[in-house]
Write an enzyme that holds these catalytic residues in place. Structure first.
Site, PDB file in Angstrom:
ATOM      1  CB  SER A 124      -0.916   0.028   1.241  1.00 51.60           C
ATOM      2  OG  SER A 124      -0.141   0.008   2.427  1.00 51.60           O
ATOM      3  CB  CYS A 125       3.230   2.689   1.853  1.00 52.53           C
ATOM      4  SG  CYS A 125       4.348   4.081   2.062  1.00 52.53           S
ATOM      5  N   GLY A 126       4.580   3.002  -1.285  1.00 55.34           N
ATOM      6  CA  GLY A 126       5.798   2.850  -2.058  1.00 55.34           C
ATOM      7  C   GLY A 126       7.014   3.507  -1.464  1.00 55.34           C
ATOM      8  CB  CYS A 128       6.717   2.619   4.050  1.00 56.99           C
ATOM      9  SG  CYS A 128       4.972   2.708   3.637  1.00 56.99           S
TER      10      CYS A 128
END
Length: 288
Positions: A124-126, A128
């Protein structure tokens, strides 16, 4: 190669059926696979490649994912910077081939590992774990502000349906994001799916790198979710003048698009859209 989908047993509860006197049922369901991919990068020679990133992804097009990631992070500039890229055996039993080994071409600097620039990414997070916005604001080699791309607003409204029609994995699972590269005439050049929005974009860009199609001037990228900062950055790194999303952008995405001279479109649904940056590339035809 791991599978992109898997079958699992689920308990199906339908309250309408329960009201009608029918009970819940067990049945198989198709799920999108999510597995870690470790990207190792370095020069040729035994033991020279070190782990750089671990990303949670849907197996498939893993070489494109790794090369796209390296390009969008500013670690390589073109396919000429890569000597070889191959799937390798991991430690799992049975083997899942969840490792990509990238050998850099001679003279290409090896990436340095910095605890403040942590490349562990989730689906969900590129970005982080990275220390600051300055650490992720990678500058593109391709200026896009002068790109003369012009796209009809009417054509743009047709693209989400074209993207959706090509999403085979989503049809089976309902759980995959998509990124599609389009021409100004609405031709779908390539589509990639993944549990991670950023992975789907990296797979598209990695394909373009390997096909020697960079910069992607005169093209547009459509994503099935929202337009985040990292997706806008990735589009800019590939030389894309227009990024469109079916959902919302973030403030940082809009600011970066303005800075780069990109066009950013959000809430592309039905016959409406919001143009957050670069409206000069969108043409609106008046009815006769």
């Amino acid at each position: 190669m791991g599978r992109a989908t898997d079958r699992r047993g689920v308990l199906r509860i339908d309250l309408e059926a329960v009201t009608a006197g029918r009970g819940s049922v067990r049945r198989p369901d198709t799920l999108a696979v999510e597995e870690p991919l470790e990207i190792r990068v370095g020069a040729a020679g035994p033991g020279r490649r070190r782990p750089l990133a671990v990303t949670m992804r849907t197996p498939g097009d893993d070489l494109d994912l790794a090369i796209g990631f390296l390009l969008t992070e500013g670690l390589i500039r073109s396919t000429d910077d890569v000597s070889t890229a191959q799937l390798c055996a991991g430690a799992e039993t049975p083997n899942t081939y969840n490792v990509v080994d990238v050998v850099l071409a001679p003279g290409v600097p090896e990436p340095t590992t910095d605890p403040s620039r942590n490349f562990y990414t989730t689906s969900s997070c590129g970005v982080c774990g990275k220390a600051s916005i300055d650490a992720v604001r990678t500058r593109s080699l391709f200026p896009v502000s002068a790109d003369p791309l012009s796209v009809s607003a009417m054509l743009l409204t047709e693209l989400p349906d074209r993207l959706r029609a090509a999403q085979r994995g989503f049809d089976r699972t309902g759980g995959l994001h998509a990124a599609g590269l389009f021409t100004p005439d609405g031709e779908l050049v390539v589509l990639r799916e993944d549990v991670g929005r950023h992975n789907a974009v990296d797979k598209v860009i990695g394909w373009a790198v390997r096909e020697r199609r960079l910069p992607l001037a005169g093209h547009l990228l459509l994503v099935s979710g929202r337009a985040s900062f990292e997706l806008t950055q990735k589009a800019w790194m590939a030389g894309l003048p227009l990024l469109a999303a079916v959902s919302a952008p973030s403030t940082l995405a809009v600011e970066l698009a303005d800075e780069a001279g990109m066009t950013l479109v959000g809430f592309l649904r039905g016959r409406t859209m919001n143009v957050y940056a670069g409206p000069h590339r969108i043409t609106v035809e008046q009815p006769a």
